[in-house]
Design a protein around this motif. Structure first.
Motif, PDB file in Angstrom:
ATOM      1  N   ARG A 139       0.792  -1.324  -0.024  1.00 14.81           N
ATOM      2  CA  ARG A 139       0.040  -0.076   0.191  1.00 14.81           C
ATOM      3  C   ARG A 139       0.721   1.385  -0.009  1.00 14.81           C
ATOM      4  O   ARG A 139       0.866   2.167   0.901  1.00 14.81           O
ATOM      5  CB  ARG A 139      -0.889   0.057   1.253  1.00 14.81           C
ATOM      6  CG  ARG A 139      -2.365   0.438   0.822  1.00 14.81           C
ATOM      7  CD  ARG A 139      -3.376   0.051   1.728  1.00 14.81           C
ATOM      8  NE  ARG A 139      -3.602  -1.450   1.530  1.00 14.81           N
ATOM      9  CZ  ARG A 139      -4.748  -2.118   2.023  1.00 14.81           C
ATOM     10  NH1 ARG A 139      -5.570  -1.090   2.560  1.00 14.81           N
ATOM     11  NH2 ARG A 139      -4.818  -3.177   1.923  1.00 14.81           N
ATOM     12  N   PRO A 140       1.859   1.545  -0.829  1.00 15.84           N
ATOM     13  CA  PRO A 140       2.403   2.521  -1.085  1.00 15.84           C
ATOM     14  C   PRO A 140       1.600   3.796  -1.464  1.00 15.84           C
ATOM     15  O   PRO A 140       0.616   3.730  -1.800  1.00 15.84           O
ATOM     16  CB  PRO A 140       3.481   2.393  -2.423  1.00 15.84           C
ATOM     17  CG  PRO A 140       2.472   1.467  -3.049  1.00 15.84           C
ATOM     18  CD  PRO A 140       1.860   0.743  -2.164  1.00 15.84           C
ATOM     19  N   HIS A 141       2.188   5.048  -0.975  1.00 20.06           N
ATOM     20  CA  HIS A 141       1.551   6.277  -1.226  1.00 20.06           C
ATOM     21  C   HIS A 141       1.572   6.447  -2.840  1.00 20.06           C
ATOM     22  O   HIS A 141       0.803   7.156  -3.233  1.00 20.06           O
ATOM     23  CB  HIS A 141       2.113   7.593  -0.426  1.00 20.06           C
ATOM     24  CG  HIS A 141       1.896   7.364   0.978  1.00 20.06           C
ATOM     25  ND1 HIS A 141       0.682   6.969   1.616  1.00 20.06           N
ATOM     26  CD2 HIS A 141       2.683   7.371   2.027  1.00 20.06           C
ATOM     27  CE1 HIS A 141       0.740   6.882   2.931  1.00 20.06           C
ATOM     28  NE2 HIS A 141       2.100   6.929   3.087  1.00 20.06           N
ATOM     29  N   PHE A 142       2.885   6.143  -3.421  1.00 29.64           N
ATOM     30  CA  PHE A 142       2.932   6.528  -4.633  1.00 29.64           C
ATOM     31  C   PHE A 142       3.690   5.430  -5.562  1.00 29.64           C
ATOM     32  O   PHE A 142       4.558   4.667  -4.929  1.00 29.64           O
ATOM     33  CB  PHE A 142       3.921   7.744  -4.591  1.00 29.64           C
ATOM     34  CG  PHE A 142       4.069   8.886  -5.830  1.00 29.64           C
ATOM     35  CD1 PHE A 142       3.221   9.709  -5.867  1.00 29.64           C
ATOM     36  CD2 PHE A 142       5.189   8.477  -6.818  1.00 29.64           C
ATOM     37  CE1 PHE A 142       2.910  10.531  -7.160  1.00 29.64           C
ATOM     38  CE2 PHE A 142       4.797   9.309  -7.939  1.00 29.64           C
ATOM     39  CZ  PHE A 142       4.016  10.302  -8.112  1.00 29.64           C
ATOM     40  N   VAL A 143       3.270   5.269  -6.719  1.00 34.07           N
ATOM     41  CA  VAL A 143       3.702   4.175  -7.612  1.00 34.07           C
ATOM     42  C   VAL A 143       4.443   4.545  -8.791  1.00 34.07           C
ATOM     43  O   VAL A 143       3.727   5.245  -9.818  1.00 34.07           O
ATOM     44  CB  VAL A 143       2.470   3.146  -7.976  1.00 34.07           C
ATOM     45  CG1 VAL A 143       3.336   1.867  -8.436  1.00 34.07           C
ATOM     46  CG2 VAL A 143       1.802   2.757  -6.519  1.00 34.07           C
ATOM     47  N   VAL A 144       5.697   4.371  -8.985  1.00 34.81           N
ATOM     48  CA  VAL A 144       6.276   4.990 -10.211  1.00 34.81           C
ATOM     49  C   VAL A 144       6.479   3.532 -11.062  1.00 34.81           C
ATOM     50  O   VAL A 144       6.893   2.627 -10.696  1.00 34.81           O
ATOM     51  CB  VAL A 144       7.651   5.350  -9.766  1.00 34.81           C
ATOM     52  CG1 VAL A 144       8.421   5.700 -11.051  1.00 34.81           C
ATOM     53  CG2 VAL A 144       7.682   6.484  -8.912  1.00 34.81           C
ATOM     54  N   ALA A 145       6.125   3.974 -12.369  1.00 34.81           N
ATOM     55  CA  ALA A 145       6.232   2.782 -13.394  1.00 34.81           C
ATOM     56  C   ALA A 145       7.412   3.290 -14.084  1.00 34.81           C
ATOM     57  O   ALA A 145       7.677   4.358 -14.661  1.00 34.81           O
ATOM     58  CB  ALA A 145       4.922   3.056 -14.431  1.00 34.81           C
ATOM     59  N   LEU A 146       8.337   2.288 -14.071  1.00 33.88           N
ATOM     60  CA  LEU A 146       9.582   2.519 -15.161  1.00 33.88           C
ATOM     61  C   LEU A 146       9.233   1.799 -16.294  1.00 33.88           C
ATOM     62  O   LEU A 146       9.424   0.721 -16.600  1.00 33.88           O
ATOM     63  CB  LEU A 146      10.634   1.663 -14.278  1.00 33.88           C
ATOM     64  CG  LEU A 146      11.262   2.266 -12.771  1.00 33.88           C
ATOM     65  CD1 LEU A 146      11.894   1.378 -11.825  1.00 33.88           C
ATOM     66  CD2 LEU A 146      11.703   3.706 -13.026  1.00 33.88           C
ATOM     67  N   GLY A 147       8.993   2.740 -17.309  1.00 31.35           N
ATOM     68  CA  GLY A 147       8.824   2.219 -18.653  1.00 31.35           C
ATOM     69  C   GLY A 147       7.353   1.926 -18.993  1.00 31.35           C
ATOM     70  O   GLY A 147       6.312   1.941 -18.075  1.00 31.35           O
ATOM     71  N   ALA A 148       7.284   1.640 -20.228  1.00 26.30           N
ATOM     72  CA  ALA A 148       5.894   1.489 -20.902  1.00 26.30           C
ATOM     73  C   ALA A 148       5.014   0.361 -20.237  1.00 26.30           C
ATOM     74  O   ALA A 148       3.838   0.298 -20.201  1.00 26.30           O
ATOM     75  CB  ALA A 148       5.569   1.639 -22.194  1.00 26.30           C
ATOM     76  N   THR A 149       5.747  -0.771 -20.188  1.00 27.30           N
ATOM     77  CA  THR A 149       5.345  -1.950 -19.952  1.00 27.30           C
ATOM     78  C   THR A 149       4.726  -1.905 -18.435  1.00 27.30           C
ATOM     79  O   THR A 149       3.367  -2.311 -18.178  1.00 27.30           O
ATOM     80  CB  THR A 149       6.012  -3.202 -19.928  1.00 27.30           C
ATOM     81  OG1 THR A 149       6.598  -3.392 -21.144  1.00 27.30           O
ATOM     82  CG2 THR A 149       5.471  -4.438 -19.592  1.00 27.30           C
ATOM     83  N   ALA A 150       5.438  -1.571 -17.481  1.00 28.53           N
ATOM     84  CA  ALA A 150       4.860  -1.230 -16.092  1.00 28.53           C
ATOM     85  C   ALA A 150       3.508  -0.183 -16.174  1.00 28.53           C
ATOM     86  O   ALA A 150       2.690  -0.458 -15.500  1.00 28.53           O
ATOM     87  CB  ALA A 150       5.933  -0.727 -15.370  1.00 28.53           C
TER      88      ALA A 150
END
Ligand code: URA
Length: 215
Positions: A139-150
């Motif tokens: 349950r993170p406050h913030f979710v970073v996608a590294l790249g288009a697949t994520a």
């Protein structure tokens, strides 16, 4: 929105007191995952790692050659670059949860080498089962996608990084985040000036993520 092959785990309530144990159980269950064919050629599953309650989660694409052998995410060349970018962005990796959209290494043999192959939509969708559990338990406050697949796994549709990257987004499950360039895409740039520019983009993305996460 992409039609799901697998339903999400139950909707979120408050984080369960036994979230850490449940995450460990999910990691153990994932070792036997047969939701898509990628387990057949991979050495092992590479589950996410980091602490329950980490305020930021980073989601990559899939483990690479070295991650497949080590059984840990982002420990190879892309991981080393990610570590440097996190340090340059003032983010301590030990405070974030690091995972991938797809938990098995997909590759093709070229001579003696195992060359990365991008996961397809069905593989990303099948593996979302595990990512959804990580999101629900960490349950993170913030979710970073590294790249288009994520970003695709989190948004459940195609995300065009040149249009939607680097700024605040709300993922399909309602969590907040941002998409930025994948460290491997930095490494793949043809020459040093392009690499420096792409690296700068990654660091700026992470700085913006830290800023938005704090706000
Ligand atoms: N690339 C990823 O997306 N994840 C890893 O763990 C390593 C390389």
């Amino acid at each position: 929105m992409t039609e799901s092959l697998f339903p999400d785990p139950p909707a979120r309530g408050p984080r369960p007191a036994d979230a850490a144990e449940r995450l460990a159980t999910a990691a153990e269950e994932a070792r036997h995952c047969r939701r898509c064919p990628l387990y057949r050629d991979a050495t092992q599953v590479v589950f996410g790692e980091g602490s329950i309650g980490a305020s930021m989660m980073l989601v990559g694409e899939q483990p690479g050659d070295q991650e497949d052998i080590a059984g840990r995410p982002f420990v190879g060349p892309a991981g080393k670059l990610l570590d440097r970018a996190l340090a340059d962005a003032g983010i301590d990796r030990s405070t974030v949860y690091v995972s991938n959209a797809v938990k098995h290494f997909k590759y093709e043999m070229r001579g003696k080498h195992r060359l990365h192959k991008s996961p397809n939509r069905g593989e990303v969708e099948a593996c979302r089962w595990w990512l959804a559990q990580e999101l629900d338990l960490v349950r993170p406050h913030f979710v970073v996608a590294l790249g288009a697949t994520a970003a695709q796994a989190l948004m459940r549709r195609t995300v065009v990084l040149s249009r939607e990257g680097g700024r605040a987004l709300v993922w399909a499950d309602g969590s907040h985040g941002l998409a930025t360039i994948h460290p491997s895409a930095v490494l793949r740039q043809r020459d040093e000036p392009s690499r420096a520019q792409a690296y700068d983009g990654l660091v700026r993305g992470l700085i913006e993520a830290a800023r938005l996460a704090a706000g």
